[in-house]
Every structure is written in C-alpha cells, then in structure tokens.
Design an enzyme around this catalytic site. Structure first.
Site, PDB file in Angstrom:
ATOM      1  CD  GLU A 278       0.067   4.508   3.609  1.00  0.00           C
ATOM      2  OE1 GLU A 278       0.817   3.510   3.703  1.00  0.00           O
ATOM      3  OE2 GLU A 278       0.250   5.423   2.794  1.00  0.00           O
TER       4      GLU A 278
ATOM      5  CE1 TYR B 264       0.649  -0.894   5.659  1.00  0.00           C
ATOM      6  CE2 TYR B 264       2.138   0.976   5.810  1.00  0.00           C
ATOM      7  CZ  TYR B 264       1.017   0.371   5.267  1.00  0.00           C
ATOM      8  OH  TYR B 264       0.256   1.042   4.331  1.00  0.00           O
TER       9      TYR B 264
ATOM     10  CD  GLU C 172       5.270   5.761   4.169  1.00  0.00           C
ATOM     11  OE1 GLU C 172       6.143   5.156   3.514  1.00  0.00           O
ATOM     12  OE2 GLU C 172       4.428   5.177   4.878  1.00  0.00           O
TER      13      GLU C 172
ATOM     14  CG  ASP D 165       3.778  -0.204  -2.977  1.00  0.00           C
ATOM     15  OD1 ASP D 165       3.890  -0.906  -3.998  1.00  0.00           O
ATOM     16  OD2 ASP D 165       3.169  -0.570  -1.947  1.00  0.00           O
TER      17      ASP D 165
HETATM   18  C1  GCB Z   1       3.426   2.807   2.694  1.00  0.00           C
HETATM   19  C2  GCB Z   1       3.207   3.717   1.538  1.00  0.00           C
HETATM   20  C3  GCB Z   1       2.249   3.148   0.510  1.00  0.00           C
HETATM   21  C4  GCB Z   1       2.516   1.662   0.308  1.00  0.00           C
HETATM   22  C5  GCB Z   1       2.321   0.947   1.630  1.00  0.00           C
HETATM   23  C6  GCB Z   1       2.589  -0.569   1.533  1.00  0.00           C
HETATM   24  O1  GCB Z   1       3.852   3.193   3.739  1.00  0.00           O
HETATM   25  O2  GCB Z   1       2.802   5.010   1.913  1.00  0.00           O
HETATM   26  O3  GCB Z   1       2.393   3.855  -0.693  1.00  0.00           O
HETATM   27  O4  GCB Z   1       1.703   1.105  -0.686  1.00  0.00           O
HETATM   28  O5  GCB Z   1       3.201   1.476   2.575  1.00  0.00           O
HETATM   29  O6  GCB Z   1       1.659  -1.308   1.266  1.00  0.00           O
HETATM   30  O7  GCB Z   1       3.723  -0.949   1.700  1.00  0.00           O
END
Ligand code: GCB
Length: 585
Positions: free
Chosen positions: A492, A456, A404, A165
């Site tokens: 993250e 997330y 990841e 991403d």
């Molecule tokens: C993740 C990735 C990262 C993405 C992020 C997202 O888990 O490691 O590269 O940018 O999520 O914002 O979805």
C-alpha cells in the site's frame, strides 16, 4: 468444497433475485416465529448489501431477515440426490432455516458455506429463511466497537465504529445456489502442478462422499493435448498426469487446460466434474519471487468490492470493467484487500492472467486478552475456508494471513506462528505473508516468505513533503532488507485525491500530488533489487465510515473514482506500467 456446476450428472440452480426482507432492530423475529416464515416483508435484491437499498438501513448493522420460496426442478429427487444450499458470502452472521427446520449457521463474510437440505426439502413450496446480523464486536473478525483504550492499540473515530477502513456492508452478498449431486460422487479435488523438463506434472487428489471402490477417469485437454488416466478410488484417490511440452500459465499467456474427472462403477459414469487448471510454479528464491522459474515483479493495486447501490454485492459487470481497467493501466496483479473476493473474480483472474495475493478477512486485529481466543479461532477458520476455496486457482500465488495487525503485543507472535503453520500444512506450495505496517518491529515477519509492507510517508506523516517521504521510504526499505533478508512488496502507498482538484505546484488532495507521489515511490522501489512488487492503494475510491478524515464517507485514494473514471494518476501509472516500460527509474 467444489463450486456447484451443471452437467448430465450434477445440476445447480441460482436462487438469486428479489427476496422478502425485514429489519429486526428489537430482535423480535426469533420469538415471533419468523424462522417459519414472515409476512409483510419488502422486496430486496439478492445478492447486494442492504445498506444502500433502503435509506433507514444505511448504517444499520443489526438483525434482518430474508425469505424466498422455491420448488425442486424437474427430475430432482431427494431420495436419489444429495441436495445442498450454498451461500457464496453472507456478512456477517447467517442462520438458515428451510421449512421451519434450522439447517445451521455461519460466521464471517466473504467465504462460502454449504448446508445439506436433503432430509428437509419438499418437492414444492419450500420456504427458505435467513437471519443476517452484522453487529460490530471486539470478539469478531474483523473487530469493531473496540473500546477507546490504548491497550487495544486502536483508536480511530469513525461511524460505524469499525477497526478497519471500509464500510461494514451487510447482507447476502454473493449467489445462493441449490445443487443436486450424486450422494456418492466427488466431494473435493486438489490440483497441484510442477514443471519438469518442459512437461507439466499435474497431481490430482480426489475425495468422495462415499468409500466403496469405484474408478476415476481423469482427462486433461487443451493446447493440442488430450491425456487420460484411470485410477481406483474409495473415499480418496490420487493420480498424476503428465502433459508433454505444457503451455504454462503466466500473465500475458494465461494458458488453461480442462481437467475432467469422471467416476465410474461397472463401466457406467455416475459423476463428472470439470475444472480449468493452469500449469505454473511459484516460489521464493533468495531475493526473488519466481513464476515458472523466472523472476516476476508485481504491479497493481489493493482494491475493494465496493460499488454504489449494490455495496459489497456481486456485480459481474463491475468485475469485467475492473479487469478492463487493470489491463488498460498495465497492472499484472492485485491483493484481495481485505477479505477474499468473489469466486467469479477469481475465475476471471485465472482466465485473464492476473496474479493474486489472496487475503483472509483478518483486518484490524488486536491482541488484548478480551476475545483473543475467539478471534484466533475465527482466523483459523477463515484460513482453512480460504485455502479450501481457492487452492486450485493458478492465479493465486500467495496467501495473506492478515492486514495490519496491531502486533506490538506479546500474544501476536504465537498467534501468527500458529496461522502460518496452519497455512503451510494446508498448502505447502504457495508463499505466505502477513501485510504489516509495523516494519522493522514486526516480529511475525519471521513467519513470512515475502515481506509485505504498507507505507504512507507524504500522506499521514510528512504530508506535503514528498522529497522527505521518498528518503524515509528508501532508508526504511534498506533497513528492512538488512534485518530480514527477504523479498519485499510494497502492498500500500497512496494519497487521498479529490477528482477535479488541481494544483501547480502539487498540493495534498490534488490530482497532481497523487500522480507525483505514486511515480516518486515507484522510482524508489525500482532501485531496490529485493523489491518484487508495487501495489498502489487503491484502485478505486471506496465507501468507508464517516469521519473527519473521509470526505463524504469515502476513502479517496483511488486512482479511479468510485464510478471508475481515471484520475491523473491513472494515466501516469499507465505510462509507467505498460509493457515496454520496465526500466529502473
Ligand atoms: C491502511 C489500511 C487500509 C486503509 C489505508 C488508508 O494502511 O491497510 O485499509 O484504507 O491505510 O487509506 O488509510
């Protein structure tokens, strides 16, 4: 590989500036003899990505050619000096010719490579040509153009079709340097420090490009100390220097000393190299991460090398700005997500006192058979190149071997066991990790000294439901600790946020939602004694592929916008992170 420097015994000149450039979509350049030089090119800035410099190159990842000319500086002599070209980063594939002679190639961006030009260089009118190519392919790392097939565990419709991403910027991204050194001079230095009863023990290993016996004089100077030793060196040598009452390196007090190594023959110096060094220890003990034997807690970000127009090209002013923002917000650390950052960024981390989790470019890995051996070989190469480049930085406290990986495949575990063994063999002094989104099912956590997890809840799942998100996070963290018994960093967590979008009560995409979510996560994390760090995703908005999930081709999870303006969350983090506010939630 030592970064080139200038002093009375070695010299480096920067070849950056405006080079000639030509796209080669039909791959005609090779046959047409462009390696010997081409005409009709247009000016391009080096370093910088090509994608934002020319409209038609925005999504172009195929072949392109760069060319420049140079003369040898006054006093340089290919008969007496070792002359080398050094590229800080070319993404993704580079092939290099000097005066029509092919010097070599390098695969993978974000890491430096050097080529010996001594036999091929002319005193004047040298023509340097570089073919760069950035096609996305399943057998490259990071991979792209991966078939939409569940066996590859990756299906995300974005354009260009990356398995990661962020935008796959292409070009010569970091400085190109021409250097002259003594052919029998220093080739490498490895510095490791220990602390014993307040004294700093500095172990220096030397490697030379020749093997005749000479003498090395090593000096450490700074903070009132001036310590020197001499030691015999052939192809290799080693010395240990003791600095009484050492001023230790740490965030808030990033004390650096100057290490200088001089090589002498019959009493006359023929090479010299200087390196700033920091005395510090880093280790995992039980649930804690110890810096200089004291528990540390990381607060900071995942980030990207990304800025309008220059793309992923080195912009020193943006580095300075980003460190100023990191200081303003009260961060003490960052991860080089998802590739090694520039050497300039790393030098300032040492000087300004930031802790760095240093990551290889192994992002978006999958383990289906096709191309696996090649991906594995590339990951080994990147691990070796990263540790060789960054081993002497006190700021680097941990190696991250991947981000990841799609590790629900039997081939993943032996793959990471091998990378872990390699990293430990190259550098037993630092903890190693693998940033995962698999959580409890991540079998390769067995090979991690610290667990690093991306989550997330409240965004991709349980969107809009922050109370549920915090419960999910809390339960999962406890379960992970019960299973693995290792310290954990949440590497993250975050929410896409449109700057200027407001809502009361908060809603997804509003500045209030991001601020609330980050503060809520942090409250959960600080209740867990085994959690040793919180890295928000992301420091700044950044460019990525176009998709229905990414408004304007941007990932908007930055707490600063792409042009570095704070969103509400930045102010909230500052309240939580500034010194004096380390109380548990
Ligand atoms: C993740 C990735 C990262 C993405 C992020 C997202 O888990 O490691 O590269 O940018 O999520 O914002 O979805």
């Amino acid at each position: 590989m030592l970064y080139p420097q200038s002093n009375p015994f070695r010299q480096a000149v920067d070849l950056c500036g405006f080079w000639d450039f030509a796209f080669d979509p039909d791959n005609r350049g090779g046959q047409a003899g462009w390696a010997d030089g081409f005409s009709g090119g247009r000016p391009i800035a080096v370093p910088a990505s090509w994608n934002d410099q020319f409209a038609e190159g925005h999504d172009y990842l195929g072949a392109a050619w760069y060319q420049t000319r140079f003369d040898l500086p006054w006093g340089w002599d290919a008969g007496r000096h070792g002359l080398r070209l050094r590229f800080g980063s070319v993404n993704y594939l580079a092939e290099v010719w000097l005066n029509g002679v092919r010097l070599g190639s390098h695969e993978g961006g974000h890491l430096p490579f050097e080529l010996d030009v001594t036999p091929h260089v002319w005193r004047e009118g040298n023509r340097l040509v570089v073919r760069v190519e950035g096609e996305l392919s399943p057998d490259r790392v990071p991979p792209g153009n991966v078939p939409a097939d569940p066996r590859y565990s990756f299906m995300d419709l974005s354009y260009p079709p990356t398995s990661f991403d962020f935008f796959p910027f292409c070009g010569i991204h970091r400085p190109v340097l021409l250097s002259a050194t003594a052919p029998d001079g220093l080739a490498d230095l490895t510095v490791q420090t220990e602390i014993a009863a307040g004294a700093g023990l500095v172990c220096v290993q030397l490697r030379r490009a020749a093997s005749d016996p000479v003498t090395a004089r090593l000096t450490i100077a700074g903070h009132g100390a001036q310590i020197a030793v001499e030691t015999p060196v052939a192809a290799e040598g080693e010395a240990v220097l003791t600095v009484p009452q050492a001023a230790l390196w740490a965030p808030g007090s990033p004390h650096l000393y100057d290490l200088t190594v001089e090589l002498r023959r019959h009493g006359a110096t023929f090479d010299r190299y200087s390196l700033p060094i920091g005395m510090r220890t880093i280790q995992v003990a039980g649930d804690a991460l110890l810096l200089n034997d004291q528990p540390i807690y990381l607060q900071g970000f995942g980030r990207h090398e990304d800025f309008p127009v220059a793309g992923r090209g080195l912009l020193p002013a943006v580095i300075v700005k980003d460190y100023a923002l990191l200081e303003w917000i009260g961060a003490n650390s960052f991860r080089t997500s998802h590739y090694p950052y520039s050497e300039q960024m790393m030098d300032l981390a040492d000087r300004l006192g930031f802790l760095v989790i240093d990551e290889t470019p192994a992002v978006g890995l999958f383990f289906a058979e096709e191309g696996l051996a090649r991906r594995h070989q590339l990951c080994r190469q990147y691990t070796e190149e990263l540790i060789a480049r960054d081993k002497n930085h006190p700021s680097v406290i941990m190696w991250s071997l991947a981000n990841e990986p799609h590790s629900d495949h039997p081939a993943a575990k032996p793959f990471f066991r091998d990378l872990y063994d390699l990293a430990k063999a190259l550098d037993p002094s630092r903890p190693t990790t693998l940033v995962s989104h698999a959580g409890l099912s991540e079998e390769s956590f067995e090979f991690c000294d610290v667990l690093t997890l991306n989550r997330y809840y409240g965004w991709y799942i349980f969107g809009g439901q922050l109370a549920t998100a915090y419960d999910m996070l809390s339960e999962e963290l406890d379960a992970m600790y019960t299973q693995f018994h290792k310290p954990l960093i949440l590497t993250e967590f975050g929410a896409d946020t449109v700057a200027g979008c407001h809502a009361q009560p908060s809603e997804m995409f509003s500045e209030e939602y991001q601020a609330e979510m980050l503060a809520g996560y942090i409250q959960v994390l600080r209740r867990k004694p085994f959690v040793v760090g919180e890295h928000v995703w992301n420091m700044c908005d950044f460019q990525t592929g176009q998709s229905v999930r990414r408004v304007g081709g941007l990932n908007l999870k930055g707490v600063f916008t792409r042009d570095r303006r704070p969103k509400l969350a930045a102010h909230r983090l500052r309240e939580l992170w500034m010194p004096g506010d380390r109380s548990p939630g």
